[in-house]
Motif scaffolding. Structure first.
Motif, PDB file in Angstrom:
ATOM      1  N   ARG A 136      -0.886  14.809  -7.069  1.00 44.30           N
ATOM      2  CA  ARG A 136      -1.701  13.538  -8.307  1.00 44.30           C
ATOM      3  C   ARG A 136      -0.723  13.525  -9.239  1.00 44.30           C
ATOM      4  N   LEU A 145       2.114  11.083  -8.529  1.00 43.40           N
ATOM      5  CA  LEU A 145       1.626  10.037  -8.282  1.00 43.40           C
ATOM      6  C   LEU A 145       1.926   9.788 -10.584  1.00 43.40           C
ATOM      7  N   VAL A 203      -5.899   9.012 -10.045  1.00 41.25           N
ATOM      8  CA  VAL A 203      -5.859   9.808  -9.037  1.00 41.25           C
ATOM      9  C   VAL A 203      -6.671  10.688  -9.255  1.00 41.25           C
ATOM     10  N   GLY A 211       0.341   3.622   1.890  1.00 43.24           N
ATOM     11  CA  GLY A 211      -1.142   4.543   1.981  1.00 43.24           C
ATOM     12  C   GLY A 211      -2.279   4.059   3.335  1.00 43.24           C
ATOM     13  N   TRP A 266       3.676  -0.250  -8.850  1.00 45.40           N
ATOM     14  CA  TRP A 266       2.338   0.187  -9.378  1.00 45.40           C
ATOM     15  C   TRP A 266       1.989  -1.581 -10.189  1.00 45.40           C
ATOM     16  N   GLY A 279      -9.323   0.732  -3.064  1.00 47.94           N
ATOM     17  CA  GLY A 279      -8.474   1.689  -3.432  1.00 47.94           C
ATOM     18  C   GLY A 279      -7.027   2.308  -2.186  1.00 47.94           C
ATOM     19  N   VAL A 328       5.759   3.442  -4.031  1.00 50.19           N
ATOM     20  CA  VAL A 328       4.598   3.400  -4.954  1.00 50.19           C
ATOM     21  C   VAL A 328       5.022   2.200  -5.719  1.00 50.19           C
ATOM     22  N   ILE A 349      -6.641   5.705  -7.008  1.00 47.11           N
ATOM     23  CA  ILE A 349      -5.609   6.218  -5.607  1.00 47.11           C
ATOM     24  C   ILE A 349      -6.450   7.360  -4.815  1.00 47.11           C
ATOM     25  N   TRP A 372       0.681  -1.467  -0.138  1.00 45.90           N
ATOM     26  CA  TRP A 372       0.386  -0.012   0.340  1.00 45.90           C
ATOM     27  C   TRP A 372       0.822   1.097  -0.123  1.00 45.90           C
ATOM     28  N   THR A 376      -4.758   5.097 -14.725  1.00 46.39           N
ATOM     29  CA  THR A 376      -4.590   4.821 -14.471  1.00 46.39           C
ATOM     30  C   THR A 376      -5.702   5.611 -13.178  1.00 46.39           C
ATOM     31  N   LEU A 406      -1.202  -2.446  -7.162  1.00 44.74           N
ATOM     32  CA  LEU A 406      -1.823  -0.912  -7.061  1.00 44.74           C
ATOM     33  C   LEU A 406      -2.769  -0.794  -8.209  1.00 44.74           C
ATOM     34  N   PRO A 462      -0.594   7.294  -0.886  1.00 45.09           N
ATOM     35  CA  PRO A 462       0.186   6.267  -0.818  1.00 45.09           C
ATOM     36  C   PRO A 462       1.532   7.179  -1.217  1.00 45.09           C
TER      37      PRO A 462
END
Length: 430
Positions: A412, A415, A425, A374, A396, A385, A394, A404, A371, A423, A399, A389
């Motif tokens: 944002r 990430l 976010v 997060g 991926w 979700g 991270v 996210i 995680w 993805t 995830l 994080p």
């Protein structure tokens, strides 16, 4: 007034005499005396003021011949005890003022010939650097006295040069340093042998010149900083930078050091840690602003490297042990204020209810590497979700297909720079 050629008596002739050593030279006379006289390098005249035997014109536009062996005798007094003194020249050309017999117990009697020689060398070096030099100077109100006082050509900057050859406690020398500082006068304490107070105050150790060199040498006090390739650790990953920084003793002559100090290209510096030199431990050294800057940059890089190394070690352990992972999660989540966390949880819960028509559950107790520090969010008991994080942690692969949730657009964007295409976010707070 003092920018005159120095009449440098041949003190050093003794030192270059192969029949004598410097130790023999300094012990050949009683303390503070030459031929039985208490000597001083300055004298006071009622009209001319302070006379300096180390200057060609005595610092008063007056020749030595005007005071030496003249009749009637010129009325001169010791600046310290006010007893009468008379001009004399030693067999080796040393010019000085000697007390008449029967004088009081003058402070000058406590200064050895070595002391006078060192004062002369300091004054000579100061004048060679283009600054004024006054010997045996008392400060305002008489609450301090210095051997040599240097003044910049415009008189704006003054610095004391103290030949401290007798025993003195650290408290005493610190108090004297503070009294000078209170009047805006810096100081460099000069001795001819190691002392317990070296490095605790701005100081240097000097040695008389060898037979083939006219200049005194600085044996301790100045230093330079150098970065060297690591030879301590066997494994590259054990050393954060692959190199180490060290302070080293700087070899320099006394005239060169005096010039650089007066020009500001060498300053006293107090590193964050004790400096271990070949001659002992120093808490203050004389060095250049360049080396101070190099040491500061290296110190920052070294601390960052150590922090990075500690973090990498913690992360490695976090993959295997929950306790280590818990520390990472706590540190990351504490970066966001409590009220921001509450607002973020409420916004996420409302968003998921709108998106899915179901109430989410937050699994704070799920502490796992997956995680990225997060908080997992589940819908119908299944991971849906992750809230806030750490972008630097991270992975991926873990995830994929997760939504996210982050507190700001800045998070944002951080990430999305590494996120796979598609993805989601979602940023909530400004």
């Amino acid at each position: 007034m003092y920018a005159h050629v120095t009449a440098r008596p041949d003190f050093c002739g003794w030192l270059r005499d192969p029949e004598r050593t410097s130790c023999e030279y300094f012990t050949a006379h009683r303390v503070g005396e030459v031929g039985g006289y208490v000597l001083t390098l300055t004298a006071r005249h009622a009209v001319r003021g302070l006379l300096d035997a180390t200057l060609t014109d005595l610092g008063s536009a007056w020749s030595w011949e005007a005071v030496h062996r003249v009749r009637p005798r010129v009325d001169l007094a010791c600046p310290e005890c006010a007893h009468r003194v008379h001009a004399k020249v030693s067999p080796r050309g040393t010019r000085y003022f000697a007390h008449d017999p029967g004088g009081p117990n003058c402070v000058m009697a406590g200064e050895s010939l070595e002391h006078h020689l060192l004062k002369l060398e300091l004054a000579t070096a100061i004048r060679a650097a283009g600054h004024q030099a006054q010997l045996e100077v008392r400060g305002p109100g008489g609450h301090w006295r210095v051997d040599v006082l240097s003044s910049s050509p415009d008189g704006a900057i003054q610095m004391a040069w103290e030949a401290q050859l007798s025993a003195i406690t650290l408290q005493e020398i610190d108090e004297r340093t503070q009294r000078l500082a209170a009047d805006g006068v810096g100081v460099c304490w000069v001795s001819t042998r190691p002392r317990p107070w070296h490095g605790a105050v701005p100081s240097i150790v000097v040695t008389p010149p060898p037979t083939d060199d006219p200049d005194w040498q600085v044996a301790a006090g100045p230093a330079f900083f150098e970065i060297e390739e690591c030879y301590v650790h066997e494994k590259p990953w054990q050393c954060p930078l692959g190199e180490h920084g060290f302070w080293h003793r700087l070899d320099i002559t006394l005239p060169a050091l005096v010039r650089q100090v007066l020009e500001g290209t060498m300053v006293v510096h107090q590193p964050t840690e004790q400096v271990l030199l070949s001659d002992g431990s120093w808490s203050q050294v004389w060095t250049s602003p360049h080396h101070i800057a190099v040491a500061a940059r290296f110190g920052i890089a070294e601390r960052e490297g150590q922090q990075r190394q500690a973090r990498e070690s913690l992360e490695w352990h976090a993959r295997k042990w929950p306790d280590a992972n818990r520390v990472l999660v706590q540190e990351w989540q504490e970066n966001l204020p409590e009220d921001a966390w509450q607002a973020l949880h409420s916004a996420v819960a409302q968003w998921i209810r709108t998106e899915t028509g179901k109430a989410p559950s937050f699994r704070h107790q799920w502490i796992a590497w997956n995680w990225a520090c997060g908080v997992p969010v589940c819908v119908d008991g299944r991971p849906y979700g992750v809230i806030h994080p750490d972008p630097s942690k991270v992975d991926w692969r873990f995830l994929t297909r997760m939504v996210i949730f982050v507190p700001s657009d800045t998070d944002r964007q951080a990430l999305l720079r590494s996120a796979p295409e598609g993805t989601r976010v979602v940023a909530f707070l400004p």
